[in-house]
Motif scaffolding. Sequence first.
Motif: not given
Length: 790
Positions: A271-274, A318-324, A369-371, A381-385
């Motif tokens: 479970i990835t968090h923002p 919530f999922e969108d907040s992780v992606k962004s 980053a993708h998990q 998608n779990v975010g941008t580095v």
Amino acid sequence: MGDFKLSASLLGHDDDVRGVAFPTPELVLSASRDATVRQWKLTSTKPPTFDCTLSSHGTAFVNSVAFVPPSNHYPEGLIVSGGKDTIIEVRRPDRSPQDNAEALLLGHAANVCALHVSEDGQTIVSGGWDAEARIWRVGHWEAATVLQGHDGSVWGVLSYDKDTVITACADKKIRVWNVSGKLLRTIAGNPDVVRALCKLPHGHSSQADFASAGNDGVIRLWTLGGSQVAQLHGHESFIYSLDVLPTGELVSSSEDRTARIWKGNQCIQTITHPAISVWSVATCPKSGDIVTGASDRAVRIFSRADDRQARPEDIRAFEDSVKSSSIPQQQVGDINKEQLPGPEFLQQKSGTKEGQVQMIREPNGNVSAHQWSNAAQQWVNVGTVVDSAGSSGRKQEFQGKDYDYVFDVDIEDGKPPLKLPFNLSQNPYEVAKKFIADNELPISYIDQVANFIVSNTQGAAIGQSGESQTQAPGSDPWGSESRYRPGEVGAPAVPESRPKVLPQTQYLKIVSGNLKAMQKKILEFNEEFLNSGSKDAALNPTGVNILSATIKQLDQAQSSSKVTEGSPALKEGVELAVKIATTWPVEKRLPGTDLLCALAASSPSLATFTSSGSETIIDVFSDAFANTEKPNHALLAIRGFANLFNTEEGRLIMDGEFDKVHVLLKPYVADPGKWHRNLIIAITTVFINYTVMLSASSSASASDPPSRPNADRALTLLDDTTKIINSATDSEIMYRSLVAAGTLLTLGDDFRSAAREVFDLEQCLSRAEKTVKEPRIKGVVAEMRDELGG
């Protein structure tokens, strides 16, 4: 069994959520760096909705919370919390923050970072930065069994059963104890700091008894005998917290932004968090749901049960907040963009395990980053580095100059962080000293700021780029953050070139009051007067306007750290605050005294105040000492005494009223262990300021010895400070007492002789070294011994 999905997001904290507990499906507890403990009570089930109430509101961050289950004596149970102020607070859930706590457990000498309650609710175990763990018996609060022998902070504690306690330590060891305090065995072999512990249920598939985790990102399963049964790999950074589900599955949380669920030896869900850090995780023993606390200030509940999950649109949000969300590059290590695959990889290749992370080079040049999710059989998608300070491979610009590092330093909630620039060619202590002087910070921060610089630049050499810089494992107790808060740094090796502390030459102030909170409380009490018909006590509209103008002026003065000369608003504010602090009912005077304390540091008008009855501000503050059952009033008055030294007018009145002030402080000095540490810290700050005044006077008179009145005063202060040194266990109290006494030693041979022959200062120094093992204590003791031998 289905995946955990978001059940509820609980928003209300103003800073990182450091600790969580989930005792029943209807109740969640959270502790935060915003100095609060909150209760979240279930108010509706579809979708799950929780109402928030404050359980506790202190003055320093709280980072551990636990729950004592209901019993005959405590039918509602008890909320237990601990943090930076070293006090473990025990409260009934049905009481407000204004009510007295059920108990205040005293004994730790530094930050309380771990708490655990036994299954039968009879025992509380605590761990702290003072390298000690303590066992407390519920209802028998006075006595505690102390577990000594750790060589670092005790980050994790576990009341395994009625006979056994386990501790996890920064010295990389796990220790198993009998509840009587006897060490049964030490389990070595961990490669890094151990932070978390969790009991495994009887019959666990691994046949292990408990789990541990820490800075190496690996979960280890152990028998009580010390045999390692298994290692669980998957996390990519520090693991902060562990718990177990009713199913026997493990749950963990980490600096890698995730909470993970483990079945047997395998991670079955990530479970990835923002957020950067998922500081804490807890499970509900009845529902099997999970709660997490994270660095984005949010508390989140996750559930496998469809009827306890959030609305689909809330889950998508919530999922969108992780992606962004943004991921600092230092968290994922060095990345060669040219060698990364493009987005087509995500369609062509599957992951090999749950939680696997794959970096992708986007068409716009960014790195995402993708998990891998086993349940969904797809990459998520779990975010941008993004680049971050100190790790981007580039110099950081600050005020027109380039630096290897520019750190953020949070001093006060709600205010912008201060910038701390540093080049690898500089001496960390010299930089820390200048930073403290430039920003008018307490001298007690110097070791902490210097150690922060050392720990976050360790392994870097002059001329290296940020890309090749590494951090010493475990050197920063919060993880790999580049944001620093004074008081939160551990104790890496201290550079040899330390600046001298003695004699202390700067006056110290204590400006810790929340101005908006003062104003709100005064207006609340004022409204009560108006509603009850007590108009004589109430402020009129003009008084309310004066209060507002005073708060505004004080806020500006505190933001600029400058004294506000001759402000009409502050002159009128002084009279208003005096009225509240002296004429309102005693139980309602506290915010008035608090306001006077803030005025003392920012306005000469307070020092020159004289009432129609020829009372000075010293007389006004003296009223706060009348009721010994309300020591908070005296605490604020003593802080006011310390703050008066911040203006020339204030120093004049404190000089002239030394005898009167000393009479007020003497009962607290006679038995310092009886009083709250903040009160004694305030007294030692007053003593430091008086010694600075004596030192300045002595310097001004060149080689002449201090005058007789000043000599008597110096001996009186030497007597007081040695008494405190001989009884103190708190590191801040000890340090300030030593600085005051050490400054007195620099006044001349007469005072050094008195220290040796009358006050047996050498014995005091030996006690200080043994009682508080901190570099700053060792440093000031060494300076004092040099003075005594001179």
